[in-house]
Design a protein around this motif. Structure first.
Motif, mmCIF file in Angstrom:
data_model
loop_
_atom_site.group_PDB
_atom_site.id
_atom_site.type_symbol
_atom_site.label_atom_id
_atom_site.label_comp_id
_atom_site.label_asym_id
_atom_site.label_seq_id
_atom_site.Cartn_x
_atom_site.Cartn_y
_atom_site.Cartn_z
ATOM 1 N N SER A 30 47.076 49.436 30.256
ATOM 2 C CA SER A 30 46.350 48.224 30.605
ATOM 3 C C SER A 30 46.858 47.545 31.872
ATOM 4 C CB SER A 30 46.392 47.234 29.446
ATOM 5 O OG SER A 30 45.755 47.754 28.300
ATOM 6 N N LEU A 31 48.094 47.781 32.248
ATOM 7 C CA LEU A 31 48.649 47.147 33.434
ATOM 8 C C LEU A 31 48.387 47.933 34.718
ATOM 9 C CD1 LEU A 31 52.082 45.794 32.137
ATOM 10 C CD2 LEU A 31 49.896 44.617 32.302
ATOM 11 N N THR A 52 44.753 44.717 40.708
ATOM 12 C CA THR A 52 45.839 44.890 39.764
ATOM 13 C C THR A 52 45.556 44.084 38.505
ATOM 14 O OG1 THR A 52 47.167 43.008 40.508
ATOM 15 C CG2 THR A 52 47.432 45.091 41.708
ATOM 16 N N SER A 53 46.365 44.311 37.479
ATOM 17 C CA SER A 53 46.200 43.547 36.251
ATOM 18 C C SER A 53 46.489 42.066 36.469
ATOM 19 C CB SER A 53 47.109 44.095 35.148
ATOM 20 O OG SER A 53 48.477 43.958 35.491
ATOM 21 N N ARG A 71 38.453 41.745 36.810
ATOM 22 C CA ARG A 71 38.703 42.539 35.616
ATOM 23 C C ARG A 71 39.039 41.646 34.437
ATOM 24 N NH1 ARG A 71 43.777 46.360 36.721
ATOM 25 N NH2 ARG A 71 43.514 46.828 34.489
ATOM 26 N N ASN A 73 41.442 42.184 31.407
ATOM 27 C CA ASN A 73 42.480 43.092 30.925
ATOM 28 C C ASN A 73 42.399 43.348 29.427
ATOM 29 O OD1 ASN A 73 43.586 43.306 33.528
ATOM 30 N ND2 ASN A 73 44.904 41.529 33.203
ATOM 31 N N ASN A 76 40.037 46.148 29.091
ATOM 32 C CA ASN A 76 40.158 47.182 30.122
ATOM 33 C C ASN A 76 38.861 47.406 30.878
ATOM 34 O OD1 ASN A 76 42.877 47.675 29.360
ATOM 35 N ND2 ASN A 76 42.196 49.045 27.732
ATOM 36 N N VAL A 78 36.609 46.525 34.403
ATOM 37 C CA VAL A 78 36.627 46.065 35.781
ATOM 38 C C VAL A 78 35.187 45.911 36.256
ATOM 39 C CG1 VAL A 78 36.749 48.405 36.743
ATOM 40 C CG2 VAL A 78 37.566 46.461 38.090
ATOM 41 N N ILE A 101 50.826 50.521 38.521
ATOM 42 C CA ILE A 101 50.390 49.134 38.480
ATOM 43 C C ILE A 101 50.065 48.568 39.852
ATOM 44 C CG2 ILE A 101 51.760 48.747 36.401
ATOM 45 C CD1 ILE A 101 53.771 47.213 38.128
#
Length: 120
Positions: A30-31, A52-53, A71, A73, A76, A78, A101
Motif C-alpha cells: 500500500s505504501l 506516492t502514498s 489516490r 490509500n 489502493n 489511484v 515507495i
C-alpha cells in the motif's frame, strides 16, 4: 502478483474532462508509488503522472495544469482527473505500480489499459 484494473476511459470532446480510476489488488504494498502512462498510436509509451502514498506527485510537462493525480490509500485506488482535454491526449492509458515507495523507481506491474479518445 499485483493486479491493476483501470476504468473510466472513453470518448470526450476537446476541452472536456474524463476521470480514470485504477484499483490495485493482490501482492500490492500500500505504501508503494502508483502512476499513469499513456501510449498513442504509433508512438512509444510515455510517462504521465505519479504519486506516492504520502501525496507527493510528479506530472509530465505536457499535462501540467490540466491533469491531476490522486489516490485513496485505504483501498489502493489511484485516479487521474483529466481536464481541458486535447486531441493529442488520445491514447491508451496504463496504470502502473512501482517497485518502491518513491517516484523514480522502476515500474513493477501494469494494468491492461483504458482507451481515451479526444475528438476535435
Amino acid at each position: 502478483q499485483v493486479q491493476l484494473v483501470e476504468s473510466g476511459g472513453g470518448l470526450a470532446q476537446a476541452g472536456g474532462s474524463l476521470r480514470l480510476s485504477c484499483a490495485a489488488s493482490g501482492s500490492f504494498f500500500s505504501l508503494n508509488a502508483m502512476g499513469w502512462y499513456r501510449q498513442a498510436p504509433g508512438k512509444e509509451r510515455e510517462f504521465v503522472a505519479a504519486i506516492t502514498s504520502g501525496g507527493r506527485t510528479n506530472l509530465a510537462d505536457s499535462v501540467k495544469g490540466r491533469f491531476t493525480i490522486s489516490r485513496v490509500n485505504a483501498n489502493n485506488t489511484v485516479y487521474l482527473q483529466m481536464n481541458s482535454l486535447k486531441p493529442e491526449d488520445t491514447a491508451v492509458y496504463y496504470c502502473a505500480a512501482y517497485k518502491g515507495i518513491f517516484l523514480f523507481v522502476p515500474v513493477d506491474s501494469w494494468g491492461k489499459g483504458t482507451l481515451v479518445t479526444v475528438s476535435s
